[in-house]
Design a protein around this motif. Structure first.
Motif, short mmCIF file in Angstrom:
data_model
loop_
_atom_site.label_atom_id
_atom_site.label_comp_id
_atom_site.label_asym_id
_atom_site.label_seq_id
_atom_site.Cartn_x
_atom_site.Cartn_y
_atom_site.Cartn_z
N LEU A 140 0.42 -1.72 0.33
CA LEU A 140 -0.19 0.12 -0.16
C LEU A 140 0.93 1.05 0.36
CD1 LEU A 140 -3.19 0.42 -0.40
CD2 LEU A 140 -3.37 1.27 2.49
N GLY A 141 1.87 1.33 -0.08
CA GLY A 141 3.03 2.36 0.13
C GLY A 141 3.43 3.09 0.87
N ASP A 142 3.07 2.82 2.58
CA ASP A 142 2.86 3.56 3.38
C ASP A 142 3.16 3.10 4.90
OD1 ASP A 142 3.56 5.57 5.28
OD2 ASP A 142 2.95 7.08 3.83
N ASP A 143 2.87 3.47 6.10
CA ASP A 143 3.06 3.21 7.36
C ASP A 143 1.92 2.26 7.92
OD1 ASP A 143 3.57 2.25 10.18
OD2 ASP A 143 4.20 3.57 10.86
N ILE A 144 0.80 1.77 7.68
CA ILE A 144 -0.26 1.31 8.16
C ILE A 144 -0.36 0.48 9.69
CG2 ILE A 144 -2.11 -0.32 7.41
CD1 ILE A 144 -0.75 -1.44 4.49
N ASP A 145 -0.74 1.04 10.75
CA ASP A 145 -1.06 0.39 11.70
C ASP A 145 -2.68 0.38 11.84
OD1 ASP A 145 1.00 1.44 12.29
OD2 ASP A 145 1.37 3.52 13.15
N ALA A 146 -3.78 1.11 11.35
CA ALA A 146 -5.20 0.34 11.03
C ALA A 146 -5.05 -0.76 11.41
CB ALA A 146 -5.63 1.64 10.64
#
Length: 527
Positions: free
Chosen positions: A338-344
């Motif tokens: 997805l290209g960036d940090d995922i915390d959700a």
């Protein structure tokens, strides 16, 4: 909260296949069964998905370490153990992380009424990672349980609770470094708090078989040891601790992810780059296996809570990778960048075509300015259905940076909003502003953005009325609570309640319970 009737035939089928029937062992596993078995309802038969690997995992290097070779890794039952648990036992309620708490209101709600406030302890001592205080942080969702009579008798016999306890209990992990227990009806402590040694930021998880196991992850290394643990609620004492893993590929031993029980196993992703699979028994956890992976030579960590459909688990990491893996073999199935940090946390929804879809958004972290992306994927193979972009930026304030984008996990629409999906998004385009965004589930078109007074990390929850109209309730990081009409995004009511709602709420009937930074846990009635 609705508790469905027990179905004996389904119960026997599940318990016999998973070894929950008294002294019998799990089929082919040689593992002692749970001594406390909870009946499960009849559920649609879920077919086991294939043990395959799509081309998308070709850029991923991984290893599965087996620590219990004599025990089969096959999940003995794919039945959703959370489906009729008497309460909300994990982050966003269950294995699909869909936050279907069943909130109900009458008419159009407009009043936000605080019913009680519970105070945690506070500690502002300086550590190597800052000062933390008390209350709750991100994701910090409380759990809710209505203890059945048999469990309640046992709790009273062991002295875990007293005779005044109503049987309806709130449990919440605090950044003070303790787990707190609150009588839902009165707001008084239902039992003594249990210290765990370090601040808890994520959402604790209660075993849905009601075997008494409570799973806790530490979030900040104020002191060593630092890691994950489990508590026996019938004895009110810790029975398991998993410290920093010497084989981990990342040297950060936090566990913000809320674990899940599937069949005889507990699955616990870590910020150290490992996804751990443990054999779960009353008062006992045994490591079975662990999946470790790298992408382009780097090992990401996992802060989001994994979702599950059938025998596939779905995680998202801080390098922007969404990963599906086989719960039986722990082997990767597909990966999407997805290209960036995922915390959700990923949210799974089985839609009209019978296909499970995955929804999740990323932050604006690796970017400085750009867009937070929100994606819909086919959960069976990882193919993209659509991707939406929300403009935003990372904001630097002195020596700190505040990421934009999605910290909140998505909320599926229902009733008159069934065609929509919602989430809070940090924009940082006008100070530290944020919005509630509504997206069309079929097309990915942004239907509206409702500006909030401040940015929000808290995940929204929903209530429906007798006309099947949906209303959204959410908090922001300045302590405001909002009631929003789900259909048009108009704010119906706002109240300044806490100091900072990073945490997500749990919903019970027409109330929600949510913690804030500082020292306060609130029960709030929506009417």
């Amino acid at each position: 909260m609705k508790i469905n009737a027990v179905v004996i035939i389904a119960t026997l089928t599940i318990l016999n296949s998973c070894g929950g029937g008294g002294s019998r062992s799990a089929a082919g596993s040689g593992v002692d069964s749970d001594s406390v078995a909870v009946a499960q309802p009849v559920q649609p038969l879920i077919e086991r998905l294939p043990d395959t690997a799509y081309a998308s995992v070709s850029g991923l290097a991984y290893k599965v370490d087996r620590l219990a070779d004599s025990v089969s890794g096959e999940v003995c039952s794919l039945a959703d153990l959370y489906a009729d648990a008497p309460g909300a036992f994990t982050f966003r309620g269950g294995i699909q992380r869909c936050a279907d708490f069943g909130g109900k209101v009458s008419g159009t709600p407009s009043e936000i009424k605080v019913e009680w406030v519970f105070r945690t302890q506070e500690d502002y001592s300086e550590t190597s990672v800052g000062r933390w205080g008390g209350g709750t942080g991100w994701t910090g969702q409380p759990l809710y349980v209505e203890w059945p009579d048999s469990s309640l008798r046992r709790l009273r016999e062991t002295g875990a609770v007293d005779g005044k306890f109503s049987g309806k209990e709130i449990m919440v992990g605090s950044i003070y470094g303790s787990v707190y227990f609150i009588d839902y009806e009165t707001g008084a402590a239902s039992r003594k708090a249990i210290p765990v040694g370090n601040p808890i930021k994520g959402t604790i998880s209660l075993d849905p078989t009601l075997n008494g196991n409570l799973y806790v992850g530490q979030g900040v290394p104020g002191k060593r040891p630092f890691g994950a643990l489990a508590i026996d609620l019938y004895k009110n004492e810790q029975f398991h601790f998993f410290a920093e893993d010497p084989k981990a590929q990342r040297r950060w031993g936090a566990y913000d992810s809320s674990p899940l029980r599937v069949g005889q196993f507990l699955f616990r992703p870590g910020e150290n780059g490992g996804i751990y699979k443990l054999i779960a028994q009353p008062g006992k956890l045994t490591m079975h296996s662990v999946l470790r992976y790298t992408v382009r030579g780097a090992a990401p960590g996992i802060e989001s809570s994994m979702a599950v459909y059938a025998n596939y688990g779905f995680t998202a990491d801080n390098h922007g990778n969404i990963l599906a893996f086989n719960l039986d073999t722990m082997k990767p199935v597909w990966m999407y960048a997805l290209g960036d940090d995922i915390d959700a946390s990923p949210v799974i929804a089985v839609e009209d075509d019978g296909v499970p879809y995955l929804y999740v958004g990323c932050e604006i972290d690796l970017q400085d300015a750009g867009s937070a992306k929100f994606v819909k994927l086919n959960a069976l193979n990882g193919s993209e259905v659509w991707k939406a972009d929300i403009e935003g930026r990372r904001k630097n304030i002195e020596k700190k940076h505040f990421d934009g984008g999605f910290y909140a996990s998505a909320l599926l629409g229902t009733g008159n909003c069934e065609d929509l999906i919602f989430s809070n998004c940090v924009k940082n385009t006008n100070g530290q502003n944020g919005v509630l965004v509504a997206i069309d589930r079929r097309s990915g078109k942004i239907v509206y953005e409702t500006p909030l007074k401040y940015y929000a990390w808290s995940s929204p929850v929903r209530f429906t009325n007798e006309r099947d109209e949906m209303f959204i309730v959410t908090g922001d990081c300045s302590g405001n609570i909002y009631i929003i009409n789900g259909k048009d995004g108009k704010i119906i009511s706002t109240a300044s309640v806490g100091s900072n709602f990073e945490s997500s709420p749990v919903v019970v009937g027409n109330t929600l319970v949510v913690g804030s930074r500082g020292n306060s846990i609130f029960k709030i009635k929506i009417q």
